[in-house]
Design a protein around this motif. Sequence first.
Motif, PDB file in Angstrom:
ATOM      1  N   ARG A 183       0.827  -1.205   0.000  1.00 52.09           N
ATOM      2  CA  ARG A 183       0.000   0.000   0.000  1.00 52.09           C
ATOM      3  C   ARG A 183       0.863   1.257   0.000  1.00 52.09           C
ATOM      4  O   ARG A 183       0.535   2.255  -0.650  1.00 52.09           O
ATOM      5  N   LYS A 184       2.000   1.193   0.708  1.00 54.69           N
ATOM      6  CA  LYS A 184       2.884   2.356   0.785  1.00 54.69           C
ATOM      7  C   LYS A 184       3.523   2.672  -0.553  1.00 54.69           C
ATOM      8  O   LYS A 184       3.662   3.851  -0.922  1.00 54.69           O
ATOM      9  N   ILE A 185       3.905   1.652  -1.296  1.00 57.42           N
ATOM     10  CA  ILE A 185       4.617   1.879  -2.557  1.00 57.42           C
ATOM     11  C   ILE A 185       3.664   2.030  -3.738  1.00 57.42           C
ATOM     12  O   ILE A 185       4.099   2.301  -4.854  1.00 57.42           O
ATOM     13  N   SER A 186       2.370   1.845  -3.523  1.00 57.52           N
ATOM     14  CA  SER A 186       1.400   1.977  -4.608  1.00 57.52           C
ATOM     15  C   SER A 186       1.215   3.451  -4.959  1.00 57.52           C
ATOM     16  O   SER A 186       1.120   4.313  -4.078  1.00 57.52           O
ATOM     17  N   ILE A 187       1.146   3.726  -6.234  1.00 56.78           N
ATOM     18  CA  ILE A 187       0.921   5.082  -6.722  1.00 56.78           C
ATOM     19  C   ILE A 187      -0.351   5.093  -7.557  1.00 56.78           C
ATOM     20  O   ILE A 187      -1.003   4.065  -7.741  1.00 56.78           O
ATOM     21  N   ALA A 188      -0.714   6.265  -8.056  1.00 61.87           N
ATOM     22  CA  ALA A 188      -1.953   6.393  -8.820  1.00 61.87           C
ATOM     23  C   ALA A 188      -1.971   5.452 -10.016  1.00 61.87           C
ATOM     24  O   ALA A 188      -3.033   4.904 -10.369  1.00 61.87           O
ATOM     25  N   ASP A 189      -0.823   5.243 -10.640  1.00 63.51           N
ATOM     26  CA  ASP A 189      -0.733   4.351 -11.802  1.00 63.51           C
ATOM     27  C   ASP A 189      -1.236   2.954 -11.459  1.00 63.51           C
ATOM     28  O   ASP A 189      -1.921   2.306 -12.260  1.00 63.51           O
ATOM     29  N   ASP A 190      -0.890   2.448 -10.276  1.00 61.52           N
ATOM     30  CA  ASP A 190      -1.313   1.104  -9.885  1.00 61.52           C
ATOM     31  C   ASP A 190      -2.834   0.998  -9.801  1.00 61.52           C
ATOM     32  O   ASP A 190      -3.428   0.043 -10.301  1.00 61.52           O
ATOM     33  N   TRP A 191      -3.464   1.975  -9.170  1.00 55.62           N
ATOM     34  CA  TRP A 191      -4.920   1.935  -8.993  1.00 55.62           C
ATOM     35  C   TRP A 191      -5.639   2.143 -10.326  1.00 55.62           C
ATOM     36  O   TRP A 191      -6.648   1.482 -10.611  1.00 55.62           O
TER      37      TRP A 191
END
Length: 227
Positions: free
Chosen positions: A140-148
């Motif tokens: 969750r910490k390393i997730s950015i908008a691109d992932d979602w």
Amino acid sequence: MDLLDFARGPALAVALVVFVLGSLWRLIAVLRRPRMPDLSPARDGAPSNLAGAWRNILRGMWPRKEFGPGPLVVTINGYVFHIGLALIFFGYAPHIAFIHRLTGLSWPALPDMVMYLAAGATIIAMLLALFARMTNPVRRKISIADDWITWTITFLPVITGMAVITEPSAIVLARDHVIYRGPLAVHLITLELLLIWFPFGKLMHAFLFAFSRGATGMRFSHRGVKL
């Protein structure tokens, strides 16, 4: 022109152009990046650059046992998703007819029941991947908008495609007109959104993973690292 005509015409044309040109632009940009020559001699017994690249590409297909069961579960779930998505797109009879209209290529379709099972497995695998990303503090910490965005853009064609299915594919192909034009238009537009997003988001890994793994394999094998 209604929404389906728009989706089948201008929207599809724009999506395909963006997908092809955008993907070529990304690939050319990667290939044109400057490379610093490795002036060090290769270690004794080091494989060739090509062998090192292929070895690392293939080795990356499965996690090492030293990492424990966590990465193995993630890898299996990823295979379920990718294989299921490939079966849906390339095995479902109406999708093959769609590809045939665009390219003139066609092949035998898989039974509808196989497609339903593949779609169900794909949806479950994607939901599990989303759950893991949302509940694991590190992911969750390393997730950015691109992932979602990438997850959503990929999930929408699958779920809208399931919503469109109301009868066997043979009946759909035998009919000379579309009954539910609105739902089919929405499904097609979600596919076009995926095509447009593909070159600019993490979906591009479908092409770039081989370059990154291959480059790592060449560099490490040159230094004598066992992959």
